[in-house]
Design an enzyme around this catalytic site. Structure first.
Site, PDB file in Angstrom:
ATOM      1  N   HIS A  26      44.257  86.671 -25.162  1.00  0.00           N
ATOM      2  CA  HIS A  26      44.012  85.543 -26.060  1.00  0.00           C
ATOM      3  C   HIS A  26      43.313  86.052 -27.321  1.00  0.00           C
ATOM      4  CE1 HIS A  26      44.703  82.495 -22.780  1.00  0.00           C
ATOM      5  NE2 HIS A  26      44.459  83.577 -22.069  1.00  0.00           N
ATOM      6  N   GLY A 156      38.612  73.204 -24.483  1.00  0.00           N
ATOM      7  CA  GLY A 156      38.912  73.109 -23.057  1.00  0.00           C
ATOM      8  C   GLY A 156      37.669  72.889 -22.219  1.00  0.00           C
ATOM      9  N   HIS A 261      46.862  81.674 -29.289  1.00  0.00           N
ATOM     10  CA  HIS A 261      45.960  81.311 -28.186  1.00  0.00           C
ATOM     11  C   HIS A 261      46.146  82.201 -26.970  1.00  0.00           C
ATOM     12  CE1 HIS A 261      43.695  79.129 -25.211  1.00  0.00           C
ATOM     13  NE2 HIS A 261      43.335  78.205 -26.081  1.00  0.00           N
ATOM     14  N   GLU A 412      28.198  66.644  -8.115  1.00  0.00           N
ATOM     15  CA  GLU A 412      28.325  67.736  -7.151  1.00  0.00           C
ATOM     16  C   GLU A 412      28.793  69.042  -7.791  1.00  0.00           C
ATOM     17  OE1 GLU A 412      29.006  63.807  -5.063  1.00  0.00           O
ATOM     18  OE2 GLU A 412      29.868  64.803  -6.828  1.00  0.00           O
ATOM     19  N   HIS A 462      26.550  65.577   7.171  1.00  0.00           N
ATOM     20  CA  HIS A 462      27.632  64.671   7.585  1.00  0.00           C
ATOM     21  C   HIS A 462      28.905  65.493   7.777  1.00  0.00           C
ATOM     22  CE1 HIS A 462      24.515  62.128   6.038  1.00  0.00           C
ATOM     23  NE2 HIS A 462      25.134  61.023   6.390  1.00  0.00           N
ATOM     24  N   HIS A 474      35.034  59.870   4.074  1.00  0.00           N
ATOM     25  CA  HIS A 474      33.788  60.636   4.124  1.00  0.00           C
ATOM     26  C   HIS A 474      33.745  61.623   5.300  1.00  0.00           C
ATOM     27  CE1 HIS A 474      32.560  57.801   1.128  1.00  0.00           C
ATOM     28  NE2 HIS A 474      31.303  58.188   1.137  1.00  0.00           N
ATOM     29  N   ARG A 520      25.095  64.447  10.963  1.00  0.00           N
ATOM     30  CA  ARG A 520      24.354  63.197  10.768  1.00  0.00           C
ATOM     31  C   ARG A 520      23.770  62.726  12.094  1.00  0.00           C
ATOM     32  NH1 ARG A 520      26.543  57.093  10.495  1.00  0.00           N
ATOM     33  NH2 ARG A 520      24.691  56.097   9.613  1.00  0.00           N
TER      34      ARG A 520
END
Length: 681
Positions: A26, A156, A261, A412, A462, A474, A520
């Site tokens: 690039h 980007g 690019h 997250e 969990h 979940h 859990r």
């Protein structure tokens, strides 16, 4: 032509020549950002090419890592241990100049970039640690930790969702020594971004609480210089410098287009660049006066020498602080670490608690936190569920940078990539929690953590259908096996409080990333023989054995270990010789010597049943051709945990039924072999 432009042109030509020689790369971004890089690296960046690991260096990250030749050119020109020959070998096998910057492969590379946006997230994590350590260790007249974090980003990076996650948080946390350069060239591989990216970026970052400098001419060195001065002076907010540039600047026909690019310019265009820039030298030839003008080794040594003198005086006045900082930066554990962890593990044995492994993990954090001030914990908005906090901790904030706990919010991916940046900066041990199923959001950051072998702990609670009523959205099914497939990533799924304590010990000692998969629901305490306790640290071990040689082996992890133990007890009463192997960490077990593996899983015992409430395919390497896997190759269901486990066959009765069926088939097989042998006689 100004001297600055001449120096910037060296970057442009080196970059296009390396890409041209490789026929891959690039060239456009390095050519477009060369003027910005020249001002930053020659006038502002405090670094020492003689020692890329100097503690108080400024950090420079190339989040738009596809433009890697920009950074390689800078490292070579300023005097790092990167030869011209390596630039000629750009993108070639075993070179120090891979297609995207890789931490550990090239001197001076602070992090692995390429997946867009993550370098920016790493930079936010680094800025957090700088602010944190400065508050803890600096004293009046002794700014021991005092560096800026600079990062180059492109369109980007800002399109990727992770940029919103981390930049929003960076503004809230007031990371005033983070300075971002936005390469606003309006081009991505698909062409002009105006068709799909029309954000008002300055307003976007103003809403985050950033200091914004808009409409900088990215090819005007004076404007760039003044913008950096302004950004450095604003220490209450992170700064973004929005630089208008032309991608492929200097290319006579391709500048400003996607043609620069992601592909080499071509011989004709390369010749045109040389003519336009008045750069008559052949590929990879740099006039001595230009190379000398770039050389930063002397001033880099002077910077570090001055800091060393400051640190020496600091160590005399504050010896305990100095020793602690060095310990933490060198990733050394406390001297009495073995005693601390032994006491923690023995305490769990004495208590014999039947609790969720997430709660057992919480106890480990509580126990270890007084001895590990380098802990920098957090959670993605699930602290009360992940149980990643501890007593008497302070929360990291704009006004409390000494805090050891970060509320990441529902971020997250951002959390995980920030933790990578924290580990890369050094001096802290980052861990962060979320539900295991949400590891999908963070997956690429976990992968890069493994690629870079960074000491980061991902606390995933969990961990199975045992979470119950929240249902299949979940309930993780494929997550544990898929995480186990990532090279250099360690994973522990403990079955009780003892294994959880061992898992935390091993995660902290591991020089690489670790995932802790925690339940859990409550898990029954298992009986552990003291003389075999250390075998837990080997990833897989004999938890319950039989008299004599086993004719059946059950292998299980996490909540399913209790099923195996209870089923084995009943089968033993009925006269079967059953061994139960708990395997909380398959990667650690597979790293053991063959003799130990054979002692746990003898190859002549082929009747094996693996039990884990997750996708089954991964486990056949342990079950073997004649074994079975009681897994879950479908999504879960919404109901109380005990009902979900029963629905999918994870009960003691079903385990016994499967085991008896396998034992019966084995008996028939053996009887047939005896009959066939007798017939031969």
């Amino acid at each position: 032509m100004s001297k600055r432009r001449e120096l910037a042109n060296v970057i442009r030509v080196l970059s296009m020549d390396a890409v041209q020689k490789a026929h891959s790369g690039h060239p456009g971004m390095p050519m477009g950002m060369a003027d910005i890089a020249e001002v930053l690296w020659n006038d502002f960046l405090r670094h020492n090419p003689n020692n890329p690991h100097w503690i108080n260096r400024d950090r420079f990250l190339l989040s738009n890592g596809h433009g890697s030749m920009l950074q390689y050119a800078l490292l070579y020109l300023t005097g790092y241990d990167l030869s011209l020959e390596e630039l000629k070998n750009f993108r070639q096998l075993h070179s120090k100049t891979p297609g995207h910057p890789e931490f550990g492969e090239t001197p001076g590379i602070e992090t692995t970039t390429g997946p867009l946006g993550q370098g920016l997230a790493n930079a936010v994590g680094m800025a957090v640690v700088e602010k944190h350590l400065a508050k803890i260790f600096n004293r009046d007249g002794f700014p021991i930790i005092d560096n800026f974090t600079y990062v180059f980003v492109g369109d980007g990076c800002l399109m990727e969702g992770i940029s919103h996650e981390v930049c929003s948080l960076a503004g809230t946390l007031g990371l005033g020594k983070l300075i971002v350069f936005y390469d606003d060239n309006g081009i991505s591989i698909d062409g002009e971004v105006s068709g799909w990216f029309t954000d008002n970026t300055p307003q976007r970052f103003q809403s985050y609480g950033w200091h914004v400098i808009a409409d900088i001419d990215g090819h005007d060195s004076d404007a760039i210089y003044q913008a950096i001065l302004e950004a450095q002076a604003n220490t209450d907010k992170p700064s973004i410098l929005c630089c208008k540039t032309i991608i492929g600047w200097g290319a006579p026909t391709k500048a400003g287009t996607a043609k620069t690019h992601g592909e080499a310019l071509g011989e004709e265009e390369v010749a045109g660049v040389r003519k336009k820039l008045n750069y008559p030298y052949p590929p990879f030839e740099i006039p001595k006066e230009k190379k000398d003008a770039w050389d930063a080794r002397k001033k880099g040594k002077d910077w570090e020498d001055k800091w060393n003198q400051l640190f020496s005086a600091y160590a005399k006045q504050f010896p305990e602080l100095a020793n602690e900082l060095l310990r933490r930066m060198e990733n050394r554990l406390p001297e009495d670490w073995k005693k601390i962890t032994s006491e923690m593990i023995l305490e769990t044995i004495e208590k014999k608690e039947t609790i969720a492994s997430r709660k057992a993990s919480h106890g480990c954090i509580q126990k270890l936190s007084p001895y590990l001030p380098e802990f920098l914990g957090g959670s993605a908005d699930l602290t009360g569920s992940n149980l990643t906090d501890w007593k008497n901790m302070k929360v990291f904030s704009k006004n409390c940078p000494e805090g050891q706990y970060i509320h990441y919010g529902v971020r997250e991916f951002g959390m995980s990539a920030m933790m990578n940046g924290m580990a890369l900066y050094g001096g802290v041990l980052p861990f962060g929690g979320t539900f295991l199923t949400f590891s999908d959001y963070a997956r690429n950051a976990v992968r890069l953590s493994a690629l870079m072998k960074q000491r980061v702990i991902f606390v995933y609670t969990h961990d199975s259908i045992g979470l119950g009523e929240d249902g299949p959205t979940h309930q993780p099914v494929e997550h544990a096996p898929s995480l186990r497939l990532i090279p250099q990533l360690s994973l522990w799924r403990p079955c009780d409080t003892v294994e959880t304590a061992v898992a935390w010990k091993k995660a902290i000692e591991h020089q690489g990333p670790t995932c802790l998969l925690l339940s859990r629901q409550n898990l029954a305490f298992q009986h552990h023989e003291l003389n075999t306790l250390e075998n837990i640290e080997r990833g897989g071990y004999i938890l319950q054995d039989c008299n004599g040689n086993a004719d059946f082996i059950m292998i299980a992890t996490g909540s399913e270990v209790a099923l195996a133990v209870d089923a084995a007890k009943q089968l033993t009463i009925e006269g079967h010789k059953v061994r139960v192997v708990s395997m909380p960490s398959t990667d650690v077990f597979l790293s053991q010597d063959s003799n130990y593996q054979e002692s746990v899983l003898p190859r002549d015992v082929t009747n094996r049943l693996v039990i884990e409430a997750a996708s089954s395919a991964y486990w056949f390497q342990f079950a073997g051709c004649h074994g079975k896997v009681l897994g879950l190759d479908k999504f879960g269901a919404s109901a109380p945990a005990k009902d979900v486990f029963k629905e999918f066959g994870f009960t003691v009765a079903h385990v016994i039924s499967v085991a008896k069926e396998m034992l019966a088939k084995e008996k028939i097989k053996q009887e047939k072999m005896i009959h066939d042998y007798s017939s031969c006689d």
